[in-house]
Design a protein around this motif. Structure first.
Motif, PDB file in Angstrom:
ATOM      1  N   VAL A  56      34.853  25.049  28.531  1.00  0.00           N
ATOM      2  CA  VAL A  56      35.329  25.669  27.289  1.00  0.00           C
ATOM      3  C   VAL A  56      36.284  26.845  27.485  1.00  0.00           C
ATOM      4  CG1 VAL A  56      33.290  24.937  26.005  1.00  0.00           C
ATOM      5  CG2 VAL A  56      33.351  27.222  26.976  1.00  0.00           C
ATOM      6  N   LEU A  57      36.294  27.455  28.648  1.00  0.00           N
ATOM      7  CA  LEU A  57      37.171  28.604  28.855  1.00  0.00           C
ATOM      8  C   LEU A  57      38.393  28.212  29.685  1.00  0.00           C
ATOM      9  CD1 LEU A  57      34.500  31.366  29.520  1.00  0.00           C
ATOM     10  CD2 LEU A  57      35.898  31.061  27.478  1.00  0.00           C
ATOM     11  N   ALA A  58      39.452  28.926  29.453  1.00  0.00           N
ATOM     12  CA  ALA A  58      40.698  28.675  30.181  1.00  0.00           C
ATOM     13  C   ALA A  58      40.487  28.915  31.674  1.00  0.00           C
ATOM     14  CB  ALA A  58      41.796  29.604  29.653  1.00  0.00           C
ATOM     15  N   PRO A  59      41.219  28.203  32.524  1.00  0.00           N
ATOM     16  CA  PRO A  59      41.081  28.395  33.967  1.00  0.00           C
ATOM     17  C   PRO A  59      41.327  29.841  34.413  1.00  0.00           C
ATOM     18  CG  PRO A  59      42.403  26.457  33.515  1.00  0.00           C
ATOM     19  CD  PRO A  59      42.174  27.148  32.197  1.00  0.00           C
ATOM     20  N   THR A  60      42.083  30.595  33.628  1.00  0.00           N
ATOM     21  CA  THR A  60      42.394  31.981  33.992  1.00  0.00           C
ATOM     22  C   THR A  60      41.379  32.978  33.429  1.00  0.00           C
ATOM     23  OG1 THR A  60      43.875  32.114  32.091  1.00  0.00           O
ATOM     24  CG2 THR A  60      44.869  31.564  34.223  1.00  0.00           C
ATOM     25  N   HIS A  61      40.335  32.509  32.803  1.00  0.00           N
ATOM     26  CA  HIS A  61      39.310  33.410  32.265  1.00  0.00           C
ATOM     27  C   HIS A  61      38.336  33.774  33.386  1.00  0.00           C
ATOM     28  CE1 HIS A  61      36.353  35.196  29.657  1.00  0.00           C
ATOM     29  NE2 HIS A  61      37.169  35.028  28.624  1.00  0.00           N
ATOM     30  N   PRO A  62      37.964  35.056  33.505  1.00  0.00           N
ATOM     31  CA  PRO A  62      37.088  35.465  34.610  1.00  0.00           C
ATOM     32  C   PRO A  62      35.611  35.067  34.462  1.00  0.00           C
ATOM     33  CG  PRO A  62      37.709  37.364  33.280  1.00  0.00           C
ATOM     34  CD  PRO A  62      38.493  36.189  32.758  1.00  0.00           C
ATOM     35  N   ARG A  63      35.130  34.790  33.261  1.00  0.00           N
ATOM     36  CA  ARG A  63      33.692  34.531  33.106  1.00  0.00           C
ATOM     37  C   ARG A  63      33.157  33.344  33.892  1.00  0.00           C
ATOM     38  NH1 ARG A  63      32.205  36.088  26.883  1.00  0.00           N
ATOM     39  NH2 ARG A  63      32.271  38.339  27.187  1.00  0.00           N
ATOM     40  N   PRO A  64      33.861  32.209  33.961  1.00  0.00           N
ATOM     41  CA  PRO A  64      33.321  31.113  34.792  1.00  0.00           C
ATOM     42  C   PRO A  64      33.204  31.509  36.261  1.00  0.00           C
ATOM     43  CG  PRO A  64      35.060  30.288  33.364  1.00  0.00           C
ATOM     44  CD  PRO A  64      35.057  31.786  33.243  1.00  0.00           C
ATOM     45  N   ILE A  65      34.124  32.325  36.720  1.00  0.00           N
ATOM     46  CA  ILE A  65      34.091  32.782  38.113  1.00  0.00           C
ATOM     47  C   ILE A  65      32.911  33.725  38.319  1.00  0.00           C
ATOM     48  CG2 ILE A  65      35.376  34.085  39.862  1.00  0.00           C
ATOM     49  CD1 ILE A  65      37.949  32.919  38.441  1.00  0.00           C
ATOM     50  N   GLN A  66      32.689  34.617  37.361  1.00  0.00           N
ATOM     51  CA  GLN A  66      31.538  35.529  37.431  1.00  0.00           C
ATOM     52  C   GLN A  66      30.231  34.741  37.445  1.00  0.00           C
ATOM     53  OE1 GLN A  66      32.355  37.735  33.876  1.00  0.00           O
ATOM     54  NE2 GLN A  66      33.690  39.210  34.918  1.00  0.00           N
ATOM     55  N   ALA A  67      30.141  33.734  36.580  1.00  0.00           N
ATOM     56  CA  ALA A  67      28.920  32.915  36.504  1.00  0.00           C
ATOM     57  C   ALA A  67      28.696  32.162  37.813  1.00  0.00           C
ATOM     58  CB  ALA A  67      29.002  31.947  35.325  1.00  0.00           C
ATOM     59  N   LEU A  68      29.772  31.662  38.412  1.00  0.00           N
ATOM     60  CA  LEU A  68      29.671  30.962  39.692  1.00  0.00           C
ATOM     61  C   LEU A  68      29.189  31.910  40.790  1.00  0.00           C
ATOM     62  CD1 LEU A  68      30.101  28.288  41.184  1.00  0.00           C
ATOM     63  CD2 LEU A  68      32.485  28.981  41.531  1.00  0.00           C
ATOM     64  N   SER A  69      29.695  33.118  40.776  1.00  0.00           N
ATOM     65  CA  SER A  69      29.258  34.128  41.744  1.00  0.00           C
ATOM     66  C   SER A  69      27.783  34.480  41.524  1.00  0.00           C
ATOM     67  CB  SER A  69      30.138  35.374  41.613  1.00  0.00           C
ATOM     68  OG  SER A  69      29.835  36.302  42.613  1.00  0.00           O
ATOM     69  N   ASN A  70      27.375  34.578  40.264  1.00  0.00           N
ATOM     70  CA  ASN A  70      25.958  34.824  39.953  1.00  0.00           C
ATOM     71  C   ASN A  70      25.080  33.693  40.477  1.00  0.00           C
ATOM     72  OD1 ASN A  70      26.639  37.191  38.610  1.00  0.00           O
ATOM     73  ND2 ASN A  70      26.640  36.225  36.591  1.00  0.00           N
ATOM     74  N   LEU A  71      25.544  32.462  40.302  1.00  0.00           N
ATOM     75  CA  LEU A  71      24.800  31.309  40.805  1.00  0.00           C
ATOM     76  C   LEU A  71      24.684  31.376  42.320  1.00  0.00           C
ATOM     77  CD1 LEU A  71      23.411  28.545  40.520  1.00  0.00           C
ATOM     78  CD2 LEU A  71      25.705  27.512  40.485  1.00  0.00           C
ATOM     79  N   ALA A  72      25.765  31.733  42.990  1.00  0.00           N
ATOM     80  CA  ALA A  72      25.738  31.844  44.453  1.00  0.00           C
ATOM     81  C   ALA A  72      24.687  32.851  44.901  1.00  0.00           C
ATOM     82  CB  ALA A  72      27.120  32.225  44.976  1.00  0.00           C
ATOM     83  N   CYS A  73      24.626  33.980  44.236  1.00  0.00           N
ATOM     84  CA  CYS A  73      23.625  35.013  44.590  1.00  0.00           C
ATOM     85  C   CYS A  73      22.208  34.504  44.349  1.00  0.00           C
ATOM     86  CB  CYS A  73      23.877  36.278  43.788  1.00  0.00           C
ATOM     87  SG  CYS A  73      25.394  37.132  44.253  1.00  0.00           S
TER      88      CYS A  73
END
Length: 154
Positions: free
Chosen positions: A90-107
């Motif tokens: 749902v979010l644009a590829p340039t939106h930071p939230r999916p990246i933040q969520a992925l980093s949270n998942l990694a942790c």
């Protein structure tokens, strides 16, 4: 009005209440109390915006982090997987939230000892941040730091 202890509102009012509940949950509250507020906000957002809306997914991410803080790591992992999958749609590829969520998942994965998958997700978050947000974006720096900390022996 309430239904099963959850506010029953519609439209903009429901969205506003859900956002307020989510913000209140993040204000240094006891984790169990915060979880209740996140769940109430999430319920309202699902009803008024739908389960795939960016704000609903952001609240789901925050609920997952709250649960991880309480030691409910496996439940947090499941919620973060749903968050990442939804945000990437749902979010644009340039939106930071999916990246933040992925980093949270990694942790979260690392905390469970799932090191190979954690590393892959940390690297994916960093690569996505570099490619989509650029080197100057704060999220790229945060991902680089998270990856470095992950790879550095204790």
């Amino acid at each position: 009005a309430t239904q099963s202890g959850v506010l029953c509102l519609e439209g903009a009012a429901a969205h506003a209440v859900a956002v307020i509940l989510s913000q209140a949950a993040g204000d240094e509250r006891e984790e169990a109390e915060a979880e209740v507020l996140y769940r109430q906000g999430l319920s309202i957002l699902r009803r008024c915006l739908g389960p795939g809306h960016a704000d609903t997914l952001h609240c789901l991410n925050n609920l997952a982090l709250c649960m991880a803080d309480q030691g409910k790591i496996q439940q947090a992992e499941q919620l973060l997987r749903r968050t990442v999958a939804g945000m990437e749609v749902v979010l644009a590829p340039t939106h930071p939230r999916p990246i933040q969520a992925l980093s949270n998942l990694a942790c979260c994965l690392a905390e469970q000892g799932k090191m190979e998958e954690a590393e892959a997700n940390h690297r994916r978050a960093f690569e996505n941040a570099k490619r989509r947000l650029g080197w100057q974006h704060p999220e790229t720096s945060a991902c680089a730091q998270s990856l470095t900390q992950f790879l550095t022996p204790c």
